[in-house]
Design a protein around this motif. Structure first.
Motif, short mmCIF file in Angstrom:
data_model
loop_
_atom_site.label_atom_id
_atom_site.label_comp_id
_atom_site.label_asym_id
_atom_site.label_seq_id
_atom_site.Cartn_x
_atom_site.Cartn_y
_atom_site.Cartn_z
N ALA A 37 1.83 13.19 -8.84
CA ALA A 37 3.10 13.53 -8.21
C ALA A 37 2.92 14.59 -7.12
N VAL A 38 3.90 14.65 -6.26
CA VAL A 38 3.97 15.69 -5.23
C VAL A 38 5.21 16.51 -5.52
N GLN A 39 5.02 17.81 -5.72
CA GLN A 39 6.15 18.68 -6.02
C GLN A 39 6.62 19.36 -4.73
N ILE A 40 7.92 19.29 -4.51
CA ILE A 40 8.53 19.86 -3.31
C ILE A 40 9.53 20.92 -3.75
N GLN A 41 9.45 22.10 -3.11
CA GLN A 41 10.43 23.15 -3.35
C GLN A 41 11.14 23.46 -2.04
N LEU A 42 12.46 23.47 -2.12
CA LEU A 42 13.27 23.80 -0.95
C LEU A 42 14.23 24.91 -1.33
N LYS A 43 14.43 25.85 -0.43
CA LYS A 43 15.39 26.94 -0.62
C LYS A 43 16.49 26.78 0.41
N ASN A 44 17.73 26.97 -0.03
CA ASN A 44 18.91 26.93 0.83
C ASN A 44 18.93 25.64 1.66
N ALA A 45 18.76 24.52 0.99
CA ALA A 45 18.73 23.21 1.66
C ALA A 45 20.11 22.55 1.57
N SER A 46 20.41 21.72 2.54
CA SER A 46 21.66 20.96 2.53
C SER A 46 21.49 19.80 1.54
N ARG A 83 1.43 13.74 0.13
CA ARG A 83 1.93 15.10 0.40
C ARG A 83 2.13 15.30 1.90
N ASP A 84 1.14 14.91 2.69
CA ASP A 84 1.23 15.08 4.14
C ASP A 84 2.36 14.24 4.73
N ALA A 85 2.48 13.00 4.25
CA ALA A 85 3.53 12.13 4.76
C ALA A 85 4.92 12.67 4.42
N LEU A 86 5.08 13.17 3.20
CA LEU A 86 6.38 13.73 2.80
C LEU A 86 6.68 15.01 3.57
N ALA A 87 5.68 15.85 3.78
CA ALA A 87 5.87 17.09 4.54
C ALA A 87 6.29 16.78 5.97
N LYS A 88 5.64 15.81 6.59
CA LYS A 88 6.01 15.43 7.96
C LYS A 88 7.41 14.85 8.00
N VAL A 126 0.84 -1.18 0.00
CA VAL A 126 0.00 0.00 0.00
C VAL A 126 0.89 1.24 0.00
N MET A 127 0.69 2.08 -1.00
CA MET A 127 1.47 3.31 -1.11
C MET A 127 0.54 4.50 -0.94
N PRO A 128 0.95 5.49 -0.14
CA PRO A 128 0.11 6.68 -0.04
C PRO A 128 0.15 7.44 -1.37
N THR A 129 -0.96 8.08 -1.70
CA THR A 129 -1.03 8.87 -2.93
C THR A 129 -1.71 10.19 -2.62
N GLY A 130 -1.59 11.11 -3.52
CA GLY A 130 -2.28 12.40 -3.41
C GLY A 130 -1.97 13.14 -2.14
N GLY A 131 -3.03 13.59 -1.49
CA GLY A 131 -2.88 14.38 -0.27
C GLY A 131 -2.20 13.62 0.85
N ALA A 146 12.91 8.35 1.92
CA ALA A 146 11.55 8.51 1.41
C ALA A 146 11.26 7.48 0.31
N ARG A 147 12.25 7.23 -0.52
CA ARG A 147 12.09 6.24 -1.59
C ARG A 147 11.77 4.87 -1.01
N LYS A 148 12.46 4.51 0.07
CA LYS A 148 12.23 3.21 0.69
C LYS A 148 10.93 3.18 1.49
N GLN A 149 10.69 4.23 2.27
CA GLN A 149 9.55 4.24 3.18
C GLN A 149 8.23 4.45 2.45
N PHE A 150 8.19 5.41 1.52
CA PHE A 150 6.93 5.76 0.87
C PHE A 150 6.81 5.20 -0.53
N LYS A 151 7.83 4.47 -0.99
CA LYS A 151 7.83 3.85 -2.31
C LYS A 151 7.56 4.89 -3.40
N VAL A 152 8.39 5.93 -3.39
CA VAL A 152 8.28 6.99 -4.39
C VAL A 152 9.53 7.01 -5.24
#
Length: 167
Positions: free
Chosen positions: A113-122, A90-95, A82-87, A133-139
């Motif tokens: 897809a879920v689009q993520i924007q990061l500024k000044n990230a390591s 998004r919520d799982a990735l944000a957390k 079971v893979m989370p999708t949509g919202g 995230a690839r392993k945990q959320f299968k993305v």
């Protein structure tokens, strides 16, 4: 101090008659037996009785917990696919990003897809998080734009992640 107490007790004992000495001795023995009974034997006996009464309920609870654990083990393989999708994705990735100390400037659902924007990230932290995230959320990453900043290891990035297996 001890000598004074010993002397006082000795004087007290010497002035007693043989009958008083016998009564005091038997009274001391009776008091000792009462203390042993009240402090040692009675609590242990009552504790055994309580345990004997509660043991069947504890055994039933253990059997229930074992049955629930077996059921959980049998259901675990069903949830692996079971893979989370949509919202939910998004919520799982944000957390997950927040738990790893990265605050996205924007995170939104675009199609599957879920689009993520990061500024000044390591960048090293981002790649470690992405692997988790690839392993945990299968993305999988469907699109990524990374811009290096002047400070070593810092980047601005926009990445689109989608459930693995979707095109």
């Amino acid at each position: 101090m001890k000598a004074e107490i010993g002397r006082s007790l000795s004087e007290f004992w010497e002035v007693r008659t043989p009958r008083e000495k016998t009564l005091l001795m038997w009274g001391g023995i009776a008091l000792g037996i009462a203390l042993v009974y009240l402090l040692l034997w009675a609590p242990a006996y009552e504790g055994r009785a309580r345990l004997r009464q509660s043991l069947p309920a504890m055994q039933r609870q253990l059997a229930t917990m074992n049955a629930q654990a077996n059921e959980a083990r049998s259901l675990a393989p069903a949830t692996e696919g079971v893979m989370p999708t949509g919202g939910a994705l998004r919520d799982a990735l944000a957390k997950s990003l927040a738990d790893n100390g990265m605050q996205p400037t924007q995170i939104q659902v675009i199609g599957a897809a879920v689009q993520i924007q990061l500024k000044n990230a390591s960048f090293p932290n981002w790649t470690m998080w992405l692997d988790d995230a690839r392993k945990q959320f299968k993305v999988q990453v469907s699109d990524a734009r990374v811009t290096a900043l002047k400070q070593d290891g810092q980047v601005d990035l926009t990445a689109s992640l989608q459930p693995a297996g979707t095109k």
